[in-house]
Design an enzyme around this catalytic site. Sequence first.
Site, PDB file in Angstrom:
ATOM      1  N   SER A   1    -109.120   4.226 -30.343  1.00 24.82           N
ATOM      2  CA  SER A   1    -110.040   3.590 -29.390  1.00 24.82           C
ATOM      3  C   SER A   1    -110.923   2.551 -30.079  1.00 24.82           C
ATOM      4  O   SER A   1    -111.186   2.630 -31.280  1.00 24.82           O
ATOM      5  CB  SER A   1    -110.934   4.635 -28.734  1.00 24.82           C
ATOM      6  OG  SER A   1    -110.167   5.575 -28.042  1.00 24.82           O
TER       7      SER A   1
HETATM    8  N1  SAH Z   1    -108.824  10.070 -30.621  1.00 26.89           N
HETATM    9  C1  SAH Z   1    -107.764   9.249 -31.197  1.00 26.89           C
HETATM   10  C2  SAH Z   1    -107.165   8.259 -30.210  1.00 26.89           C
HETATM   11  C3  SAH Z   1    -106.350   8.941 -29.255  1.00 26.89           C
HETATM   12  S1  SAH Z   1    -105.173   8.085 -28.279  1.00 26.89           S
HETATM   13  C4  SAH Z   1    -108.191   8.529 -32.441  1.00 26.89           C
HETATM   14  O1  SAH Z   1    -109.382   8.591 -32.798  1.00 26.89           O
HETATM   15  O2  SAH Z   1    -107.346   7.911 -33.086  1.00 26.89           O
HETATM   16  C5  SAH Z   1    -104.792   9.488 -27.250  1.00 26.89           C
HETATM   17  C6  SAH Z   1    -103.960  10.545 -27.910  1.00 26.89           C
HETATM   18  O3  SAH Z   1    -103.854  11.626 -26.995  1.00 26.89           O
HETATM   19  C7  SAH Z   1    -102.539  10.102 -28.218  1.00 26.89           C
HETATM   20  O4  SAH Z   1    -102.270  10.282 -29.581  1.00 26.89           O
HETATM   21  C8  SAH Z   1    -101.693  11.009 -27.327  1.00 26.89           C
HETATM   22  O5  SAH Z   1    -100.466  11.371 -27.921  1.00 26.89           O
HETATM   23  C9  SAH Z   1    -102.602  12.223 -27.158  1.00 26.89           C
HETATM   24  N2  SAH Z   1    -102.328  13.072 -25.993  1.00 26.89           N
HETATM   25  C10 SAH Z   1    -101.944  12.698 -24.751  1.00 26.89           C
HETATM   26  N3  SAH Z   1    -101.804  13.790 -23.966  1.00 26.89           N
HETATM   27  C11 SAH Z   1    -102.116  14.875 -24.731  1.00 26.89           C
HETATM   28  C12 SAH Z   1    -102.139  16.284 -24.493  1.00 26.89           C
HETATM   29  N4  SAH Z   1    -101.805  16.819 -23.310  1.00 26.89           N
HETATM   30  N5  SAH Z   1    -102.517  17.094 -25.507  1.00 26.89           N
HETATM   31  C13 SAH Z   1    -102.846  16.588 -26.735  1.00 26.89           C
HETATM   32  N6  SAH Z   1    -102.812  15.277 -27.019  1.00 26.89           N
HETATM   33  C14 SAH Z   1    -102.457  14.426 -26.032  1.00 26.89           C
END
Ligand code: SAH
Length: 204
Positions: free
Chosen positions: A52
């Site tokens: 993000s």
């Molecule tokens: N917080 C992260 C950015 C996340 S992007 C950072 O600091 O880099 C969102 C992430 O959520 C992605 O990697 C995606 O694979 C994950 N995601 C999506 N659905 C999910 C679920 N049901 N459980 C766990 N992770 C999930």
Amino acid sequence: MVHTQLLARGIKDPSTIEAMQQVPRHKFVPKKNMRQAYNDSALPIGNGQTISQPYIVAFMTETLNLSPADNVLEIGTGSGYQAAVLAKIVDSVYTIEIIKELAYSAKNRLDTLGYDNVTVKWGDGYHGWPEKAPFDAIMVTAGAEEVPEPLIRQLKNGGRMVIPVDDSHGGTYLIKFTKTDGKLKKDILEPVRFVPFTRDKRSH
Ligand code: SAH
């Protein structure tokens, strides 16, 4: 980054600002994007996912009103950057990532950088992490169609949750929930853009 992107847009919480100053964001992005690490934008981290924008990381962190003794759950580990920011502020961070490759690379990165109060799990975060619950704060970093019930159950009384939720008009808003005496208070914050919250079909 801290002055032009965070302070200028109204981020005020000293512990959030300090954590954003301390965590080396360039170590959480792919080598080829390293020069853009402190830009005012989200960046690709592989597997179709993104880290993000710094402002959103700070805004979501500040919104949780964290205290040093807090036990925090993050859904969507991605690169591990948000987990590292949380780990600078609170006692323990549990974070779940649904894409195996990202879960393991984030775990390695956080271990190498010495964030020993973060535990990474590969799995579907819809179910939360019952063994480590209840949590003082929960942060979801993927855009959900609905708020997962198990996460609400795993929030302590007095606990806060921040989650991007899709509305019925194709938009996504950051929502803050606060649990008091078993009741949930809902505050709609900012419009945001997030990669989608996905579900692991095998776990049903
Ligand atoms: N917080 C992260 C950015 C996340 S992007 C950072 O600091 O880099 C969102 C992430 O959520 C992605 O990697 C995606 O694979 C994950 N995601 C999506 N659905 C999910 C679920 N049901 N459980 C766990 N992770 C999930």
